[in-house]
Design an enzyme around this catalytic site. Sequence first.
Site, mmCIF file in Angstrom:
data_model
loop_
_atom_site.group_PDB
_atom_site.id
_atom_site.type_symbol
_atom_site.label_atom_id
_atom_site.label_comp_id
_atom_site.label_asym_id
_atom_site.label_seq_id
_atom_site.Cartn_x
_atom_site.Cartn_y
_atom_site.Cartn_z
ATOM 1 N N LYS A 18 2.806 -49.994 -6.403
ATOM 2 C CA LYS A 18 2.523 -49.987 -4.972
ATOM 3 C C LYS A 18 2.154 -51.403 -4.518
ATOM 4 C CE LYS A 18 0.760 -45.237 -4.753
ATOM 5 N NZ LYS A 18 1.717 -44.690 -3.783
ATOM 6 N N ARG B 18 6.113 -35.110 -7.476
ATOM 7 C CA ARG B 18 7.109 -34.036 -7.576
ATOM 8 C C ARG B 18 7.473 -33.756 -9.032
ATOM 9 N NH1 ARG B 18 11.090 -37.314 -3.786
ATOM 10 N NH2 ARG B 18 9.010 -37.845 -3.009
#
Length: 515
Positions: A289, A363
């Site tokens: 990130k 996910r």
Amino acid sequence: MTALTLSTAALPGLRADAIVIGVAKGTASAAGGPVVVPGAEAVDKAYDGRLAGVLETLGASGAEGEVTKLPAPTGFKTPLVVAVGLGTQPEKDAAPDTEALRRAAGVAARALSGSKKAVFALPMTDAADAGAVAEGALLGAYSFDVYKNAADSGGKDRKKTRKAPLAEAVLAGVPSRDKAFKTAVARATAVAEELNRARDLVNTPPNDLDPEAFAAVAQAAAKEHGVKVQVLDEKALAKGGHGGILGVGAGSASGPRLVKLSYTSAKAKKHLAFVGKGITYDSGGISLKPAGHNETMKCDMSGAAAVFAAVVAAARLGLAVNVTGWLALAENMPSGSATRPGDVLRMYSGKTVEVLNTDAEGRLVLADALWAASEDKPDAIVDVATLTGAMVLALGNRTFGVMANDDAFRAAVLEAAEEAGEPAWPMPLPEHLRKGMDSAVADIANMGERMGGGLVAGLFLREFVGEGITWAHLDIAGPAFNEGGPFGYTPKGGTGSAVRTLVRLAEQTAAGELG
């Protein structure tokens, strides 16, 4: 935790630090001035019926979240009156809705931090109102001070100078022996305590809450409340073929865990499974990130915290429904052993996933947990996750999105959210977006089209729900962590988003209200 007591004693004779009353924003026909709502009749009478005028002179309008303090009238044993705004009154003599009461009680509880006792004289005409005020007060009084015990540079003990949360909330005019009122307040207490426990987990820094530590917290609570618990560590996950959870946790020195919590009722006719994303810290992995996006990533386990709290709350409430919670716990870190973009993982379901972005890790852990939950063949599965920034862009910071493979069930989840007081919005699963996840080397990729990314994530998860099982996905990326100032009963930091929706859904299922 703030203590709750019920009282039918007259307001003037109650000893406390403050009396909380409600003020609504009047309609145009009422010249727009503040309107004192039911519950404060004794205070208004002591002001010779001029309480609304006094409040207006002090600048009060009745706007939502507004707090006005004034001296208690002569003859009261309480020195202070706290008038809290309930917002616009839709029509004359209309009773405030339960969410307005919940928020007002939360604002008042927060405004009275440092007080030992406050009397809540808000309108509580029925058990639902009393439950809302109780819940709002308990949630609004929340404070996370575990890491604020050290002395400052001058040697002064900060613990002695900080204001403690409101110690006791008295619900005025509530009959302590009435079964309906007692049940509503007991429910509010159980839900608020577990929601606040979820907030604590979200607020705990990741150096103290890795997957193993989270699993230990779940084990302790399960033992306390009669919930069965099973914890799969790295070896068990490898033996079972949980490639998604293992792949995400591969770069961390803290091993992943899959925790199964099982509450069963002898009266149950339905079985719900809740699945929570539990990334205890999300660096993004190899797809690191950028600066400015890492600081709050301890909150990426908010979905697992919500599921954990909801299962324990269902057990404490003794709901006539079986509820299984799955906590998919991992830490997403970059290292020499981390999963790389381009790697292919074999999931617990047997499907293979090409990892195009290691920051789309939620996910992956959810996929394994959803398939595991499907093996029990529950009547419905609901997963909860801080899954996508795209959902924040779509719905903002206070509303979570709801997707499902069944329109009726999606509507039921939205109804549960509305009744619980949690803003939620229906989102579609457009079939044309599925093609973007086609992979040349695996069954599916973990990324698809950039636009509509929250919906793409939902479509990915749908691939790992067992055939014929009703499923809904709650993307709580926006409301799970409040980086702004507190509002209503919502504090800065972890919010406990989706806990009340899950509990309400379990209650509706237990009552036979869901098909």
